[in-house]
Design a protein around this motif. Sequence first.
Motif, mmCIF file in Angstrom:
data_model
loop_
_atom_site.group_PDB
_atom_site.id
_atom_site.type_symbol
_atom_site.label_atom_id
_atom_site.label_comp_id
_atom_site.label_asym_id
_atom_site.label_seq_id
_atom_site.Cartn_x
_atom_site.Cartn_y
_atom_site.Cartn_z
ATOM 1 N N TYR A 1 7.027 3.386 3.437
ATOM 2 C CA TYR A 1 6.403 4.298 2.476
ATOM 3 C C TYR A 1 7.235 4.379 1.206
ATOM 4 C CZ TYR A 1 4.279 8.683 0.833
ATOM 5 O OH TYR A 1 3.636 9.634 0.096
ATOM 6 N N ALA A 2 8.541 4.529 1.391
ATOM 7 C CA ALA A 2 9.433 4.616 0.233
ATOM 8 C C ALA A 2 9.400 3.324 -0.568
ATOM 9 C CB ALA A 2 10.857 4.916 0.699
ATOM 10 N N VAL A 3 9.483 2.204 0.137
ATOM 11 C CA VAL A 3 9.577 0.926 -0.569
ATOM 12 C C VAL A 3 8.276 0.585 -1.302
ATOM 13 C CG1 VAL A 3 9.767 -1.552 -0.185
ATOM 14 C CG2 VAL A 3 11.405 -0.028 0.864
ATOM 15 N N CYS B 1 17.202 -2.027 -1.485
ATOM 16 C CA CYS B 1 16.854 -1.470 -0.178
ATOM 17 C C CYS B 1 15.985 -2.449 0.596
ATOM 18 C CB CYS B 1 16.082 -0.165 -0.337
ATOM 19 S SG CYS B 1 17.098 1.179 -0.895
ATOM 20 N N PHE B 2 15.007 -2.965 -0.112
ATOM 21 C CA PHE B 2 14.082 -3.904 0.501
ATOM 22 C C PHE B 2 14.836 -5.092 1.090
ATOM 23 C CE2 PHE B 2 11.367 -7.616 -0.008
ATOM 24 C CZ PHE B 2 10.316 -7.225 0.787
ATOM 25 N N TRP B 3 15.774 -5.645 0.295
ATOM 26 C CA TRP B 3 16.483 -6.829 0.777
ATOM 27 C C TRP B 3 17.465 -6.496 1.885
ATOM 28 C CZ3 TRP B 3 14.601 -11.332 0.381
ATOM 29 C CH2 TRP B 3 13.746 -11.618 -0.688
ATOM 30 N N PHE C 1 0.600 -1.143 3.967
ATOM 31 C CA PHE C 1 0.554 -0.211 2.836
ATOM 32 C C PHE C 1 0.166 -0.925 1.548
ATOM 33 C CE2 PHE C 1 3.765 2.942 4.849
ATOM 34 C CZ PHE C 1 2.782 3.339 5.723
ATOM 35 N N LEU C 2 0.584 -2.187 1.448
ATOM 36 C CA LEU C 2 0.255 -2.931 0.230
ATOM 37 C C LEU C 2 -1.246 -3.179 0.118
ATOM 38 C CD1 LEU C 2 3.148 -5.547 -0.004
ATOM 39 C CD2 LEU C 2 2.746 -3.574 -1.464
ATOM 40 N N GLY D 1 -4.459 16.925 -5.713
ATOM 41 C CA GLY D 1 -3.393 17.886 -5.470
ATOM 42 C C GLY D 1 -2.603 17.647 -4.202
ATOM 43 N N ALA D 2 -2.587 16.394 -3.716
ATOM 44 C CA ALA D 2 -1.789 16.089 -2.538
ATOM 45 C C ALA D 2 -0.454 15.514 -2.988
ATOM 46 C CB ALA D 2 -2.521 15.097 -1.639
ATOM 47 N N GLY D 3 0.621 16.149 -2.584
ATOM 48 C CA GLY D 3 1.953 15.636 -2.898
ATOM 49 C C GLY D 3 2.288 14.467 -1.985
ATOM 50 N N PRO D 4 3.503 13.924 -2.127
ATOM 51 C CA PRO D 4 3.897 12.751 -1.333
ATOM 52 C C PRO D 4 3.782 12.970 0.174
ATOM 53 C CG PRO D 4 5.529 13.218 -3.021
ATOM 54 C CD PRO D 4 4.538 14.326 -3.089
#
Lengths: 351, 281
Positions: free
Chosen positions: B100-102, B113-115, B166-167, B181-184
């Motif tokens: 999710y973060a990446v 981070c990804f690598w 996710f992609l 109005g939905a946050g992360p």
Amino acid sequence: MATLTLNALKKRYPNGHLTLHGIDLKVAHGELIVIVGPSGCGKSTLLRSIAGLESITEGDLWIDDTRVNDKEPAQRDIAMVFQNYALYPHMTVFDNMAYALKNRGIPKQECEQKVRETAKLLGLEELLERRPRQLSGGQRQRVAMGRAIVRSPKVFLFDEPLSNLDAALRVQMRLEIRRLLKRLGTTAIYVTHDQVEAMTLADRLVVMNGGQVEQVGAPLELYSRPATRFVARFIGSPSMNLITLEATTSPLAKHPLVRDMPAEPMEKAATLGIRPEHLRITDPLQALFRLEVEMVEPLGADTLVYGHAAGIAEQIVVRLDGIHPLEESAQLYLGAERENLHFFDVEGRRV
Amino acid sequence: MRYRRPGLDVFSHLLLILAVIAFLFPVWMALTAATHSRTDLYTSIAPLWFGSEGLHNFISVLTEPIPGVGASASTMLLNSLVMSLGIAFGKIAISMLAAYAVVFFRFPGRALCFWLIFMTLMLPVEVRIVPTYQVVADLHMLNSYPGMILPLMASATATFLFRQFFLTVPPELLEAARVDGAGPWKFLWDILLPLSKTNIAALFVIMFLYGWNQYLWPLMITTDQSWTTVVVSLKQLASASDALVPWQLVTAMALLALIPPVVVIIVMQRYFVKGLVDSEK
């Protein structure tokens, strides 16, 4: 109901590309503004900047009396309808429409009542328990509209909402959107690349090109008095004939209508524009030029004739009313009224 | 595609039946062996039919400490279950958050981070087992569930699977959620999580099996018999006894060890087959 004010709005992407070159626009209460332009002109970026999905690099964006540059989309009190609808696939129609209300902490009962009212308005009552994938394109479009309407936002934003529909449905939805928006009286910005949609929907039309506003005005004003060569070409179908005038050599330039009329700026007038529907068959003495017909497209209600004329480099299109049994290689003497001639200078501005 | 060739049909069925026999025969052997007494197993040739000691064997395995291992099968089943559930849920939670973060956030060092995650793919548990052991020992987590679970929880593979999924989520969905109005967290919980439930089901099966079949790590960090897992015990049971191997107990254990993974597969299969059939995108 709200006003929207854009003040020298600029958007530069991190890679340095300037997409919006300072947009100024004032939108009145309940006005329906259509932004139109070719792809890549920045119209979607502008809409997304208003929505808060893109950050604004420079300039101010006001909704009523609040500067909203730094506010999150949800705090701007706008609603957006996306081109691919962006319905939440795992939620029912009801949940899709109720989601924004739920996030705002609106009590369940009020939420349900609002959703049902909106569903009734859009004729979605039967579909509330369905999921998006069980709906047809037109129904999905309607749900996307419903999701926007249910929140009664200050401003509606539409990002090419009809371009995924087939032609017949598009015409129907176009009428429906117009009727709905006028009934709700909400300020709306509508982005499209379809100029028929633009002409029929808009209270005012904004024509964009290359990140700049070319002209703002009522649809018919833009049609009859295009401010630039770009607008002249963009509005109207088939598009306006733009004829390059080389003041001395072209026989057209010697025609009294062309030679005399814009007396003073004549030297600058680099382009003459005539809409295909304004060219009429006339007698050789009054004709602007003689057209050598190359191709005829009979459409029933009218006939499109394509051809070239001596001394004119551009292909000319003529729209003749009704059916004309024309031979290819026929010759037509064509003229036009003075008020239907448009002159543009070297920079493309109207003179 | 269907060919009208009866010869081919007969041949392929024959091949399938042979393969089924080859795969099922050991299980059948285990099943029958678990129902005989030790004397039976050592005095006659391997029986191919059930004996009369089945119930007795299973009850004794489940309730009494097993000679050579020191814990009963029920304790070990519980250990295994906690460990593999912990690993499966932990892996899913961590890799989903990482993906999710990446995918959805722009932050400095995102590519790094990804690598880094990518690089851990190249290091299997065995390579880093000594330093990992040191860390776990220093944290006093030997002989404990956290010690068995935590080091195995990070998963580059699952992170990648989630990232790939996710992609494919249209970016407009995120934008619509922002406008709504939905946050992360809300977006993750209300939209991303329900959309990835078929992925989660598939990953859960894989990760549960991975956890269940762990051998080296639990063997290293559990010195106390009450922390032994089923898979570890099988080896101990078959080799540690001073005299004859109690095959009736070994096969009973093996069958018990089979049950949870089979149950997980059967239960979860429904979900992800359903997910594959009615794709919601």
